[in-house]
Design an enzyme around this catalytic site. Structure first.
Site, PDB file in Angstrom:
ATOM      1  N   TYR A   7       0.835  -1.198   0.000  1.00  0.00           N
ATOM      2  CA  TYR A   7       0.000   0.000   0.000  1.00  0.00           C
ATOM      3  C   TYR A   7       0.869   1.246   0.000  1.00  0.00           C
ATOM      4  O   TYR A   7       2.062   1.200   0.355  1.00  0.00           O
ATOM      5  CB  TYR A   7      -0.926   0.011   1.226  1.00  0.00           C
ATOM      6  CG  TYR A   7      -0.194   0.176   2.542  1.00  0.00           C
ATOM      7  CD1 TYR A   7       0.054   1.436   3.086  1.00  0.00           C
ATOM      8  CD2 TYR A   7       0.257  -0.939   3.260  1.00  0.00           C
ATOM      9  CE1 TYR A   7       0.729   1.585   4.291  1.00  0.00           C
ATOM     10  CE2 TYR A   7       0.931  -0.796   4.458  1.00  0.00           C
ATOM     11  CZ  TYR A   7       1.162   0.472   4.976  1.00  0.00           C
ATOM     12  OH  TYR A   7       1.835   0.611   6.154  1.00  0.00           O
ATOM     13  N   CYS A   8       0.282   2.356  -0.407  1.00  0.00           N
ATOM     14  CA  CYS A   8       0.926   3.657  -0.316  1.00  0.00           C
ATOM     15  C   CYS A   8      -0.168   4.699  -0.094  1.00  0.00           C
ATOM     16  O   CYS A   8      -1.307   4.348   0.223  1.00  0.00           O
ATOM     17  CB  CYS A   8       1.779   3.962  -1.553  1.00  0.00           C
ATOM     18  SG  CYS A   8       0.882   3.888  -3.118  1.00  0.00           S
ATOM     19  N   THR A   9       0.136   5.962  -0.246  1.00  0.00           N
ATOM     20  CA  THR A   9      -0.820   7.014   0.097  1.00  0.00           C
ATOM     21  C   THR A   9      -2.086   6.952  -0.752  1.00  0.00           C
ATOM     22  O   THR A   9      -3.202   6.907  -0.240  1.00  0.00           O
ATOM     23  CB  THR A   9      -0.179   8.399  -0.043  1.00  0.00           C
ATOM     24  OG1 THR A   9       1.049   8.431   0.686  1.00  0.00           O
ATOM     25  CG2 THR A   9      -1.103   9.483   0.490  1.00  0.00           C
ATOM     26  N   GLY A  44      -2.052   4.956  -3.888  1.00  0.00           N
ATOM     27  CA  GLY A  44      -1.989   3.790  -4.762  1.00  0.00           C
ATOM     28  C   GLY A  44      -1.052   3.916  -5.946  1.00  0.00           C
ATOM     29  O   GLY A  44      -0.806   2.931  -6.659  1.00  0.00           O
ATOM     30  N   ILE A  80      -4.141   4.470   1.122  1.00  0.00           N
ATOM     31  CA  ILE A  80      -4.556   4.733   2.500  1.00  0.00           C
ATOM     32  C   ILE A  80      -5.733   5.697   2.560  1.00  0.00           C
ATOM     33  O   ILE A  80      -6.680   5.508   3.339  1.00  0.00           O
ATOM     34  CB  ILE A  80      -3.375   5.324   3.310  1.00  0.00           C
ATOM     35  CG1 ILE A  80      -2.211   4.323   3.381  1.00  0.00           C
ATOM     36  CG2 ILE A  80      -3.820   5.718   4.715  1.00  0.00           C
ATOM     37  CD1 ILE A  80      -0.917   4.944   3.871  1.00  0.00           C
TER      38      ILE A  80
END
Length: 224
Positions: free
Chosen positions: A110-112, A114, A139
């Site tokens: 995951y990241c901020t 996507g 997220i």
């Protein structure tokens, strides 16, 4: 030209961007590698599916595909948080961490929002991982749709807000002020313009050091 674009919006009571600038870049997020076509990326997990995987206690490895200063103030429970300064450091990190992540294990990343997962998932598949999954929308979408359940701390964002809440039922800071050592999750830039270091600092710490990260910077003639 934008009919297939997924626009991401986030409401706020303030204006977190001073101005709008449009620039042409070779890479939206720079990983400095050719041949990473997002069409060959990992499986999308919608926020509801992501939460179910976590709550079902499936056997997986979860990777936070963000820089160390981002994961420092907030991350999912049980996630690997690579100690990297930039996204383009991730290929080297993956080489070093390869033995810790079995090729036959389910991978969640995951990241901020996507975007970084679009590239890193391709890289992992090229390197031999088969079951690669990414949080669709990152997220911030997860926070909106699932209330941020199982996320600890806050989410770093690249605007004047710097951090935003994810799980509003659990706002307890997981980082500590670099001046006082007390729990904190607010970032500031060092008031010494020659330094400008981004660091976690509480309001108390900022008052003690005049917004600086060190005594040396506090005495600088270039202090704001």
């Amino acid at each position: 030209g934008f009919e297939d674009t997924q626009f991401k919006t986030d409401e706020d009571d303030t204006v977190p961007f001073a101005k709008l600038i449009c620039k042409v870049r070779d890479e939206l997020v720079a990983i400095h590698m050719d041949g990473l076509n997002p069409e060959n990326g990992g499986n999308y997990l919608e926020p509801e599916e992501w939460r179910k995987v976590m709550e079902n206690r499936d056997d997986y490895v979860m990777i936070d595909v963000r820089n160390n200063y981002e994961s420092k103030v907030g991350h999912f429970e049980g996630a690997m948080t690579p100690d990297v300064d930039n996204f383009y450091d991730f290929p080297q990190w993956l080489e070093e961490a390869e033995e810790e992540i079995p090729k036959d294990k389910k991978v969640l990343m995951y990241c901020t929002g996507g975007i970084r997962c679009e590239k890193f998932s391709v890289l992992m598949k090229q390197k031999g991982w088969g079951d690669v999954n990414q949080l669709h929308g990152g997220i911030l979408r997860y926070a909106r749709e699932e209330g941020g359940e199982h996320f600890k701390g806050k989410c770093f964002v690249f605007d004047d807000r710097l951090v935003v809440p994810v799980n509003k039922d659990n706002l307890q800071p997981i980082a500590r002020c670099e001046i006082t050592g007390k729990p904190a999750d607010s970032y500031i830039n060092c008031a010494n313009m020659e330094c400008n270091k981004l660091f976690v600092c509480s309001e108390e710490g900022a008052k003690i050091m005049d917004g600086c990260c060190s005594e040396e910077c506090k005495q600088s003639e270039f202090k704001r």
